[in-house]
Design a protein around this motif. Sequence first.
Motif, mmCIF file in Angstrom:
data_model
loop_
_atom_site.group_PDB
_atom_site.id
_atom_site.type_symbol
_atom_site.label_atom_id
_atom_site.label_comp_id
_atom_site.label_asym_id
_atom_site.label_seq_id
_atom_site.Cartn_x
_atom_site.Cartn_y
_atom_site.Cartn_z
ATOM 1 N N PRO A 143 -17.905 6.134 30.495
ATOM 2 C CA PRO A 143 -17.732 7.585 30.370
ATOM 3 C C PRO A 143 -17.005 8.198 31.572
ATOM 4 N N ASP A 144 -15.987 9.007 31.262
ATOM 5 C CA ASP A 144 -15.203 9.757 32.248
ATOM 6 C C ASP A 144 -14.388 8.873 33.192
ATOM 7 N N ILE A 145 -14.343 7.556 32.921
ATOM 8 C CA ILE A 145 -13.590 6.654 33.789
ATOM 9 C C ILE A 145 -12.591 5.805 33.011
ATOM 10 N N ALA A 146 -13.046 5.119 31.974
ATOM 11 C CA ALA A 146 -12.175 4.161 31.280
ATOM 12 C C ALA A 146 -12.412 4.184 29.777
ATOM 13 N N ASP A 147 -11.327 4.005 29.042
ATOM 14 C CA ASP A 147 -11.383 3.887 27.586
ATOM 15 C C ASP A 147 -10.253 2.937 27.179
ATOM 16 N N VAL A 148 -10.627 1.709 26.855
ATOM 17 C CA VAL A 148 -9.639 0.661 26.609
ATOM 18 C C VAL A 148 -9.910 0.028 25.248
ATOM 19 N N GLU A 149 -8.847 -0.182 24.479
ATOM 20 C CA GLU A 149 -8.989 -0.834 23.186
ATOM 21 C C GLU A 149 -7.754 -1.687 22.934
ATOM 22 N N LYS A 164 -2.424 -6.476 21.783
ATOM 23 C CA LYS A 164 -1.648 -5.318 22.237
ATOM 24 C C LYS A 164 -2.605 -4.145 22.363
ATOM 25 N N SER A 165 -2.405 -3.336 23.389
ATOM 26 C CA SER A 165 -3.326 -2.224 23.619
ATOM 27 C C SER A 165 -3.067 -1.075 22.649
ATOM 28 N N ASP A 166 -4.154 -0.581 22.067
ATOM 29 C CA ASP A 166 -4.105 0.683 21.336
ATOM 30 C C ASP A 166 -4.170 1.831 22.331
ATOM 31 N N LYS A 167 -4.934 1.611 23.414
ATOM 32 C CA LYS A 167 -4.981 2.578 24.509
ATOM 33 C C LYS A 167 -5.550 1.906 25.744
ATOM 34 N N LEU A 168 -5.080 2.344 26.886
ATOM 35 C CA LEU A 168 -5.605 1.937 28.181
ATOM 36 C C LEU A 168 -5.625 3.188 29.048
ATOM 37 N N VAL A 169 -6.784 3.818 29.080
ATOM 38 C CA VAL A 169 -6.956 5.053 29.833
ATOM 39 C C VAL A 169 -7.928 4.780 30.975
ATOM 40 N N TRP A 226 -4.208 6.079 34.689
ATOM 41 C CA TRP A 226 -3.374 5.339 33.742
ATOM 42 C C TRP A 226 -3.624 5.898 32.346
ATOM 43 N N ASP A 227 -2.577 6.025 31.571
ATOM 44 C CA ASP A 227 -2.698 6.435 30.173
ATOM 45 C C ASP A 227 -1.582 5.721 29.418
ATOM 46 N N LEU A 228 -1.917 4.542 28.885
ATOM 47 C CA LEU A 228 -0.922 3.648 28.328
ATOM 48 C C LEU A 228 -1.291 3.214 26.914
ATOM 49 N N SER A 229 -0.330 2.699 26.199
ATOM 50 C CA SER A 229 -0.577 2.060 24.911
ATOM 51 C C SER A 229 0.569 1.089 24.637
ATOM 52 N N GLU A 230 0.369 0.228 23.648
ATOM 53 C CA GLU A 230 1.389 -0.746 23.243
ATOM 54 C C GLU A 230 1.768 -1.688 24.385
ATOM 55 N N LYS A 231 0.789 -1.993 25.245
ATOM 56 C CA LYS A 231 1.015 -2.908 26.358
ATOM 57 C C LYS A 231 0.175 -4.172 26.148
ATOM 58 N N THR A 232 0.163 -5.035 27.152
ATOM 59 C CA THR A 232 -0.475 -6.346 27.031
ATOM 60 C C THR A 232 -1.992 -6.263 26.943
ATOM 61 N N GLY A 233 -2.548 -7.137 26.126
ATOM 62 C CA GLY A 233 -3.982 -7.403 26.112
ATOM 63 C C GLY A 233 -4.199 -8.880 25.821
ATOM 64 N N VAL A 234 -5.260 -9.451 26.351
ATOM 65 C CA VAL A 234 -5.672 -10.812 26.004
ATOM 66 C C VAL A 234 -7.190 -10.864 25.993
ATOM 67 N N PHE A 235 -7.738 -11.793 25.204
ATOM 68 C CA PHE A 235 -9.189 -11.981 25.208
ATOM 69 C C PHE A 235 -9.510 -13.434 24.913
ATOM 70 N N SER A 236 -10.703 -13.840 25.317
ATOM 71 C CA SER A 236 -11.156 -15.212 25.061
ATOM 72 C C SER A 236 -12.629 -15.313 25.434
ATOM 73 N N PRO A 237 -13.268 -16.401 25.023
ATOM 74 C CA PRO A 237 -14.572 -16.710 25.615
ATOM 75 C C PRO A 237 -14.387 -17.026 27.102
ATOM 76 N N PHE A 238 -15.495 -16.993 27.846
ATOM 77 C CA PHE A 238 -15.453 -17.475 29.223
ATOM 78 C C PHE A 238 -16.757 -18.208 29.499
#
Length: 200
Positions: A132-138, A169-174, A182-194
């Motif tokens: 909340p009030d810091i980050a919103d990433v999808e 690909k990011s839908d949003k990176l706020v 930062w207020d971005l979209s359509e940029k890099t994203g990756v995910f995996s188990p760790f």
Amino acid sequence: MTWSLKGTYFESCNCNVACPCLFLSPPTEGECNALVGWHIEKGDDESVDLSGLNVALAVHSPGHMATTQWNVAVYIDERATEAQNASLMKIFGGQGGGHPARLATHIGKILGVKSVPIDYSINGGNHALKIPDIADVEITQMAGQGDGPVTISGHPLCIAPGFAATAAKSDKLVYNDHGMAWDLSEKTGVFSPFAYQSEQ
């Protein structure tokens, strides 16, 4: 000192898809701003249970990520007890050894540490994290051949060694904290188990 963690992680940054930093090449924008999140499905540090907790880092690299020291803001799940918080700080701060200690060698400055509510959600190929009030990433998984996932394995700059990363690909990176916005979209994203553990 024995500990182990396993779960799911994802990251999103300001680089164009796919991020050249994964291959030790310069970032596409000359600098890299990234939000990295971990959801610990199962974990323990000696007798401290860390299952179900989340951790996030906001990372600013003013140049080549492989050769430039990073500025990092740390966010720890507010549900963590005092003992759990201490364990997470030890492990992700690199004092516990294992792969997090290798990642910590890239950190030049810690901008701050906060205990905050972290909502980490997974829905198929969609990963999201909110503070909340810091980050919103999808981010959303990219469609590859036959609409299957696009995977990257063996990349040298790796948050989760031993696992292939799925390209997204990011839908949003706020993000807005510590003087960074930062207020971005359509940029890099990756995910995996760790899976991390102390070195035996």
